[in-house]
Design an enzyme around this catalytic site. Structure first.
Site, PDB file in Angstrom:
ATOM      1  N   ASP A  62      -6.345  14.149 -24.915  1.00  0.00           N
ATOM      2  CA  ASP A  62      -6.365  12.716 -24.562  1.00  0.00           C
ATOM      3  C   ASP A  62      -5.653  11.970 -25.685  1.00  0.00           C
ATOM      4  O   ASP A  62      -6.189  11.824 -26.785  1.00  0.00           O
ATOM      5  CB  ASP A  62      -7.815  12.248 -24.417  1.00  0.00           C
ATOM      6  CG  ASP A  62      -7.901  10.751 -24.078  1.00  0.00           C
ATOM      7  OD1 ASP A  62      -6.883  10.045 -24.209  1.00  0.00           O
ATOM      8  OD2 ASP A  62      -8.996  10.303 -23.692  1.00  0.00           O
TER       9      ASP A  62
ATOM     10  N   LYS B  28      -1.599   0.940 -25.054  1.00  0.00           N
ATOM     11  CA  LYS B  28      -1.973   0.870 -26.480  1.00  0.00           C
ATOM     12  C   LYS B  28      -0.684   0.991 -27.304  1.00  0.00           C
ATOM     13  O   LYS B  28       0.176   0.126 -27.195  1.00  0.00           O
ATOM     14  CB  LYS B  28      -3.019   1.954 -26.788  1.00  0.00           C
ATOM     15  CG  LYS B  28      -4.329   1.765 -26.012  1.00  0.00           C
ATOM     16  CD  LYS B  28      -5.386   2.748 -26.442  1.00  0.00           C
ATOM     17  CE  LYS B  28      -6.733   2.482 -25.813  1.00  0.00           C
ATOM     18  NZ  LYS B  28      -6.923   3.079 -24.472  1.00  0.00           N
TER      19      LYS B  28
ATOM     20  N   ARG C 280      -1.234  -2.351 -18.610  1.00  0.00           N
ATOM     21  CA  ARG C 280      -2.526  -1.674 -18.592  1.00  0.00           C
ATOM     22  C   ARG C 280      -2.521  -0.568 -17.540  1.00  0.00           C
ATOM     23  O   ARG C 280      -2.128  -0.783 -16.399  1.00  0.00           O
ATOM     24  CB  ARG C 280      -3.603  -2.697 -18.252  1.00  0.00           C
ATOM     25  CG  ARG C 280      -5.016  -2.270 -18.413  1.00  0.00           C
ATOM     26  CD  ARG C 280      -5.877  -3.496 -18.623  1.00  0.00           C
ATOM     27  NE  ARG C 280      -5.558  -4.079 -19.907  1.00  0.00           N
ATOM     28  CZ  ARG C 280      -6.083  -3.675 -21.070  1.00  0.00           C
ATOM     29  NH1 ARG C 280      -6.968  -2.701 -21.102  1.00  0.00           N
ATOM     30  NH2 ARG C 280      -5.739  -4.247 -22.198  1.00  0.00           N
TER      31      ARG C 280
ATOM     32  N   GLU D 223      -0.541   4.752  -0.472  1.00  0.00           N
ATOM     33  CA  GLU D 223      -1.383   5.939  -0.685  1.00  0.00           C
ATOM     34  C   GLU D 223      -0.546   7.185  -0.474  1.00  0.00           C
ATOM     35  O   GLU D 223       0.218   7.288   0.495  1.00  0.00           O
ATOM     36  CB  GLU D 223      -2.575   5.919   0.272  1.00  0.00           C
ATOM     37  CG  GLU D 223      -3.614   4.914  -0.164  1.00  0.00           C
ATOM     38  CD  GLU D 223      -4.844   4.893   0.729  1.00  0.00           C
ATOM     39  OE1 GLU D 223      -4.921   5.690   1.679  1.00  0.00           O
ATOM     40  OE2 GLU D 223      -5.717   4.059   0.464  1.00  0.00           O
TER      41      GLU D 223
ATOM     42  N   TYR E  81       0.855  -1.192   0.000  1.00  0.00           N
ATOM     43  CA  TYR E  81       0.000   0.000   0.000  1.00  0.00           C
ATOM     44  C   TYR E  81       0.882   1.229   0.000  1.00  0.00           C
ATOM     45  O   TYR E  81       1.836   1.318   0.780  1.00  0.00           O
ATOM     46  CB  TYR E  81      -0.890   0.029   1.254  1.00  0.00           C
ATOM     47  CG  TYR E  81      -2.341  -0.185   0.902  1.00  0.00           C
ATOM     48  CD1 TYR E  81      -2.984   0.702   0.042  1.00  0.00           C
ATOM     49  CD2 TYR E  81      -3.057  -1.264   1.408  1.00  0.00           C
ATOM     50  CE1 TYR E  81      -4.312   0.496  -0.315  1.00  0.00           C
ATOM     51  CE2 TYR E  81      -4.383  -1.473   1.056  1.00  0.00           C
ATOM     52  CZ  TYR E  81      -4.999  -0.583   0.185  1.00  0.00           C
ATOM     53  OH  TYR E  81      -6.288  -0.776  -0.169  1.00  0.00           O
TER      54      TYR E  81
ATOM     55  N   THR F 121      -3.433   6.342 -21.934  1.00  0.00           N
ATOM     56  CA  THR F 121      -3.259   5.006 -21.376  1.00  0.00           C
ATOM     57  C   THR F 121      -1.836   4.574 -21.724  1.00  0.00           C
ATOM     58  O   THR F 121      -1.204   5.141 -22.615  1.00  0.00           O
ATOM     59  CB  THR F 121      -4.266   4.000 -21.958  1.00  0.00           C
ATOM     60  OG1 THR F 121      -4.232   4.103 -23.379  1.00  0.00           O
ATOM     61  CG2 THR F 121      -5.664   4.263 -21.454  1.00  0.00           C
TER      62      THR F 121
HETATM   63  N1  DSN Z   1     -11.192   0.596 -25.037  1.00  0.00           N
HETATM   64  C1  DSN Z   1     -10.521   1.713 -25.633  1.00  0.00           C
HETATM   65  C2  DSN Z   1     -10.456   1.591 -27.106  1.00  0.00           C
HETATM   66  O1  DSN Z   1     -10.662   0.500 -27.585  1.00  0.00           O
HETATM   67  O2  DSN Z   1     -10.188   2.562 -27.769  1.00  0.00           O
HETATM   68  C3  DSN Z   1     -11.156   2.940 -25.246  1.00  0.00           C
HETATM   69  O3  DSN Z   1     -11.543   2.891 -23.933  1.00  0.00           O
END
Ligand code: DSN
Length: 414
Positions: free
Chosen positions: A204, A233, A239, A60, A58, A230
């Site tokens: 974003d 990707k 993730r 925090e 933990y 994120t």
């Molecule tokens: N799941 C993501 C995507 O496929 O673009 C977006 O949240």
């Protein structure tokens, strides 16, 4: 450790049921080509870090200011991830590596900058935006007063419409970015509109983060007040989410992530992020991203040459969005056929789509994962021909052997 990497594993001994499921996933990935634009295959080093014992801790708070003892290692890991993130995204003044996901990153940033009930403007999901940009089924469409902009007849962002919506709605935050938008975004133009209406700009970059980090497409860092993304990707990490912020708003952003929106950070994921950022700082990563972009451009070219329509007529990044409205198939039908052939793709709405989200008239493709497997022009040509065959009603089973051949010739990287 991944079960396939060290079988017979402790997990197999202790819990064969879960081990069997995970082994099935290893096999599924090995025998399927992933063309889902939001997926990739991270390295064994990233997976090892994300499965490490630090998952027990933990932590925090933030490095040097934690609510628990024994956080010196968590501090070191998080600070390393932050420093690497700021090195990777040149011009970033502060990095928060704690968001559990892109949606959490967006919610935290929006709450910090607009406040509950505040006004926001983002791109419609159907136009290529994202649920967390103010869609009415997302908390961002419930907690904030959200208005959305669409795209023009060719599928491109219409800056005049963005300005018009902003002038009418007077948002505190304007969002640029999407989840199925295949074109570069003019962040400077968005910043000018935000300035005109007294809003802050949130970019974003969840999808193109890797391409941006490698300098292969333009970056909003240094232009937007806050950049969310994120890490799994095109960035090819574990993730999770991340927020880059200008210094003057960093404190608000950090408080909004913790304690505002999350409790303890997932330190094991932060360790995985640190590893991925380290990988992304190497020259091979730039070459990889250049290939991702070249592969998408060639895929687009080949599909169009075969007579398929693409939203915006091409791509600037890793995404290719096929518009199936002039064919006699739906996105859902092609998704199913593709899966039977060994291709993992997703149905996706196209701008102005008359069909519901579980059916759609589009197919979203992405080249990040197959490029990680080593694909170049020849393999992309084969995939394009298979997709055209599937759209035209070809028997999926007929293509299965071709896709299997590619899976075997280009195995998942360790
Ligand atoms: N799941 C993501 C995507 O496929 O673009 C977006 O949240």
């Amino acid at each position: 450790m991944n079960t396939a990497d060290n079988a017979p594993s402790i997990l197999r001994q202790k819990d064969p049921e879960v081990a069997t499921w995970l082994q099935r996933e290893d096999k599924r990935q090995a025998t399927t080509l992933t063309l889902i634009a939001s997926e990739n295959h991270c390295s064994a080093a990233v997976r090892e870090a994300s499965a490490s014992r630090i998952t027990d801790k933990y932590a925090e708070g933030y490095p040097g200011k934690r609510y628990y003892g024994g956080c010196e290692v968590a501090d070191g890991v998080e600070e390393l991830a932050r420093q690497r993130a700021m090195q990777l995204f040149a011009g970033a003044e502060d990095a928060n590596v704690q968001p559990h996901s892109g949606t959490t990153a967006n919610l935290s940033a929006l709450l910090a900058l607009a406040g509950a009930g505040g006004r926001i403007v983002g791109m419609m999901l159907k136009a290529g935006g994202h649920l967390s940009h103010g869609h009415d089924k997302s908390h961002t469409g419930m907690v904030f007063q959200a208005k959305q902009y669409g795209v023009d007849g060719t599928g491109r962002i219409d800056l005049d419409e963005v300005r018009k919506v902003c002038k009418e709605h007077q948002p505190k935050v304007l969002i640029a970015g999407g989840s199925s938008y295949a074109r570069n975004i003019d962040y400077a133009a968005f910043a000018a509109i935000a300035k005109e209406v007294g809003a802050l700009l949130l970019a974003d970059i969840a999808h193109p983060a890797g391409l941006i980090a490698a300098g292969v497409i333009p970056s909003p860092v240094g232009i937007a007040d806050v950049v969310t993304m994120t890490t799994h990707k095109t960035l090819r990490g574990p993730r999770g989410g991340m927020i880059l912020a200008k210094k003057e708003i960093a404190k608000q952003i950090n408080s909004s992530v913790f304690p505002g929106s999350q409790g303890g950070p997932l330190v094991q994921q932060i360790a995985g992020k640190a590893v991925a950022f380290g990988e992304a700082l190497r020259p091979e990563f730039k070459a990889y991203q250049q290939q991702v972009k070249a592969n998408a451009a060639f895929l687009a070219e080949r599909l169009m040459a075969a007579g398929l329509d693409l939203v915006t007529g091409g791509t600037d990044n890793h995404i290719v969005l096929v518009d199936l409205r002039k064919t006699d198939v739906t996105g859902a039908q092609v998704e199913e056929r593709a899966l039977a052939a060994g291709l993992s793709v997703n149905k996706n709405a196209v701008p102005g789509d008359p069909r519901p989200p579980m059916v759609t008239s589009g197919l979203r493709l992405g080249t990040a994962a197959v490029t990680t497997r080593g694909f170049g022009r020849d393999q992309i040509a084969t995939i394009a021909d298979v997709i055209v065959g599937l759209v035209r009603g070809g028997d999926a089973e007929r293509f299965r052997a071709t896709i299997q051949g590619l899976c075997e010739a280009f195995p998942l990287p360790r």
